[in-house]
Scaffold this active site. Structure first.
Site, short mmCIF file in Angstrom:
data_model
loop_
_atom_site.label_atom_id
_atom_site.label_comp_id
_atom_site.label_asym_id
_atom_site.label_seq_id
_atom_site.Cartn_x
_atom_site.Cartn_y
_atom_site.Cartn_z
N ARG A 1 66.77 17.17 -0.07
CA ARG A 1 67.41 15.84 -0.13
C ARG A 1 67.49 15.13 1.23
NH1 ARG A 1 71.30 18.32 -3.57
NH2 ARG A 1 70.69 18.05 -5.75
N GLU B 1 48.16 -5.78 15.62
CA GLU B 1 49.58 -5.90 15.25
C GLU B 1 50.39 -6.48 16.41
OE1 GLU B 1 50.54 -5.56 12.24
OE2 GLU B 1 49.23 -4.12 11.24
N HIS C 1 42.48 -0.38 9.94
CA HIS C 1 43.49 -1.31 9.40
C HIS C 1 43.59 -2.59 10.24
CE1 HIS C 1 47.21 -2.68 7.58
NE2 HIS C 1 47.73 -2.78 8.78
N GLU D 1 63.02 -5.51 3.35
CA GLU D 1 62.03 -6.52 2.99
C GLU D 1 62.43 -7.36 1.77
OE1 GLU D 1 57.86 -5.41 3.76
OE2 GLU D 1 57.34 -6.55 1.96
N ARG E 1 61.60 -9.92 6.53
CA ARG E 1 60.63 -8.88 6.91
C ARG E 1 59.22 -9.20 6.41
NH1 ARG E 1 61.62 -2.36 7.23
NH2 ARG E 1 59.50 -1.81 7.83
N LYS F 1 59.49 -6.34 16.28
CA LYS F 1 59.65 -5.60 15.03
C LYS F 1 61.12 -5.23 14.80
CE LYS F 1 58.10 -2.84 11.58
NZ LYS F 1 57.05 -2.01 11.07
N ASN G 1 53.97 -9.53 7.20
CA ASN G 1 52.75 -9.45 6.37
C ASN G 1 51.75 -10.54 6.71
OD1 ASN G 1 53.80 -7.26 5.05
ND2 ASN G 1 54.78 -8.51 3.46
N LYS H 1 59.81 2.51 6.92
CA LYS H 1 58.97 2.54 5.71
C LYS H 1 58.22 3.87 5.68
CE LYS H 1 57.80 -2.24 4.57
NZ LYS H 1 56.74 -3.26 4.55
N HIS I 1 48.05 -9.94 6.29
CA HIS I 1 47.90 -8.71 5.51
C HIS I 1 47.44 -8.96 4.08
CE1 HIS I 1 49.68 -6.86 8.98
NE2 HIS I 1 49.69 -5.67 8.44
N HIS J 1 44.35 -6.88 3.66
CA HIS J 1 44.32 -5.68 2.81
C HIS J 1 43.16 -5.72 1.82
CE1 HIS J 1 48.71 -4.17 3.38
NE2 HIS J 1 47.86 -3.59 4.21
N1 GLY Z 1 54.25 -3.02 8.72
C1 GLY Z 1 55.07 -3.98 8.10
C2 GLY Z 1 56.47 -3.54 7.92
O1 GLY Z 1 56.90 -2.54 8.46
O2 GLY Z 1 57.20 -4.18 7.20
#
Ligand code: GLY
Length: 343
Positions: free
Chosen positions: A112, A176, A254, A224, A228, A214, A232, A134, A235, A239
């Site tokens: 957990r 980035e 990427h 997000e 946030r 960031k 993107n 994330k 992206h 993507h």
């Molecule tokens: N790489 C985008 C984010 O962390 O939201």
């Protein structure tokens, strides 16, 4: 040199990894420690921390996005069980985005959730992936489909890890950094633009400034639900390009795909969002200079080509065409330049 960026639940420490890691471990007590590595970080990065980490359990996975799977997690979790790791153990993720995302996910599910720290070793993971909580693995062909938000206990960033990275890998992470300037901090963008050769930047300072962008965004919107989403930029289209490239024998990195995505979305920013045309042009010109050869590399891998030459079917009139026409890199670059002008 040492710098710190404080987020609500943890700090990002920038500095020599031997020092920051020793400091972290002196302030915390753990029953066991494991380090997740791939073959590259085992070779190049473990030597920088092994003195501080004697007795830690090493868990190795193969490098690459294809390894970010439930099977790899099974391997990680069985190694943790075999190594008798308990709820008071620590997992250290030493690597790029795959190691950080999957290691963080594995640690957050093990019993957990146990403490984990991120030691990002690529530029991309230093300025982006390691910060913001994330965590995920890919599932049934879908990227980052199974995962969660969970914060590490610390992120330890040492730019000296970048010394063993290829130009291509650095350039991927650089996308980035450009993005962070474009979405939120004009001073960063102006500085990067003024650099001439981006590889001569003050890495320490620029990585710090980039992580700060960031941090500001994820602190306001950790999950997000709104702001946030600005991360993107580039992206949505990027993507799609990345997924198509993945089906070829020369997948894009990427950040390379995001470089193209930002070019396209800079155009869309003009038509949909009021970005002045001359600003979009400066973005396009800059990105094109850095990322054009990646698109030419991708063309080279097209199975319709022969002997390394890029083959085109071209028109010689309306209703009239020929095939197997070759073009040099310079000619292709010129055609991409012209296309951009027309656009
Ligand atoms: N790489 C985008 C984010 O962390 O939201």
């Amino acid at each position: 040199m040492k710098k710190e960026i404080a987020l609500p639940d943890y700090n990002v420490e920038l500095g020599p990894i031997g020092t920051t890691l020793a400091q972290y471990l002196a302030q915390h007590t753990y029953s066991k420690i494991c380090v997740l590595v791939d073959e590259h970080t085992k070779l190049h990065c473990i030597p920088l921390i092994e003195e501080v980490l004697s007795g830690a359990l090493l868990i190795e996975i193969k490098s690459g996005e294809h390894q970010k799977t439930l099977d790899s997690c099974r391997h990680i979790w069985s190694s943790m069980v075999d190594g008798k790791m308990d709820r008071h153990s620590l997992m250290i993720n030493l690597g790029g985005g795959v190691i950080g995302d999957m290691g963080g996910y594995a640690a957050s599910c093990y019993m957990r959730g146990i403490d984990f720290i991120q030691i990002p070793t690529t530029l991309l993971s230093q300025v982006d992936a390691s910060v913001g909580g994330k965590l995920a693995i890919d599932f049934m062909g879908y990227k980052n489909f199974i995962g969660l938000f969970a914060n590490p206990s610390a992120v330890l960033v040492d730019p000296s890890f970048l010394e063993t990275l290829s130009h291509r890998e650095l350039r991927s992470g650089y996308a980035e950094m450009i993005k962070h300037g474009l979405i939120q901090n004009k001073e960063i963008w102006d500085r990067l633009l003024g650099l001439g050769d981006w590889r001569k930047m003050d890495w320490y300072e620029e990585i710090y400034q980039s992580i700060k962008v960031k941090k500001e965004v994820v602190t306001i919107d950790p999950k997000e639900s709104g702001l946030r989403k600005i991360l993107n930029f580039g992206h949505t289209i990027g993507h799609a390009i990345e997924s198509i490239a993945l089906t070829t024998n020369q997948p894009l990195q990427h950040g390379e795909a995001i470089g193209f995505g930002m070019m396209a979305e800079a155009h869309l920013s003009v038509t949909k969002n009021g970005l002045p045309l001359e600003k979009a042009e400066s973005i396009l010109n800059y990105l094109k200079k850095i990322y054009t050869d990646a698109i030419i590399g991708l063309m080279r891998s097209d199975k319709k080509n022969k002997g390394g030459e890029i083959l085109f079917a071209l028109l010689d009139g309306i209703g009239s065409s020929t095939y197997d026409v070759t073009a040099t890199d310079q000619e292709i670059e010129e055609c991409l330049r012209m296309t951009h002008k027309w656009m």
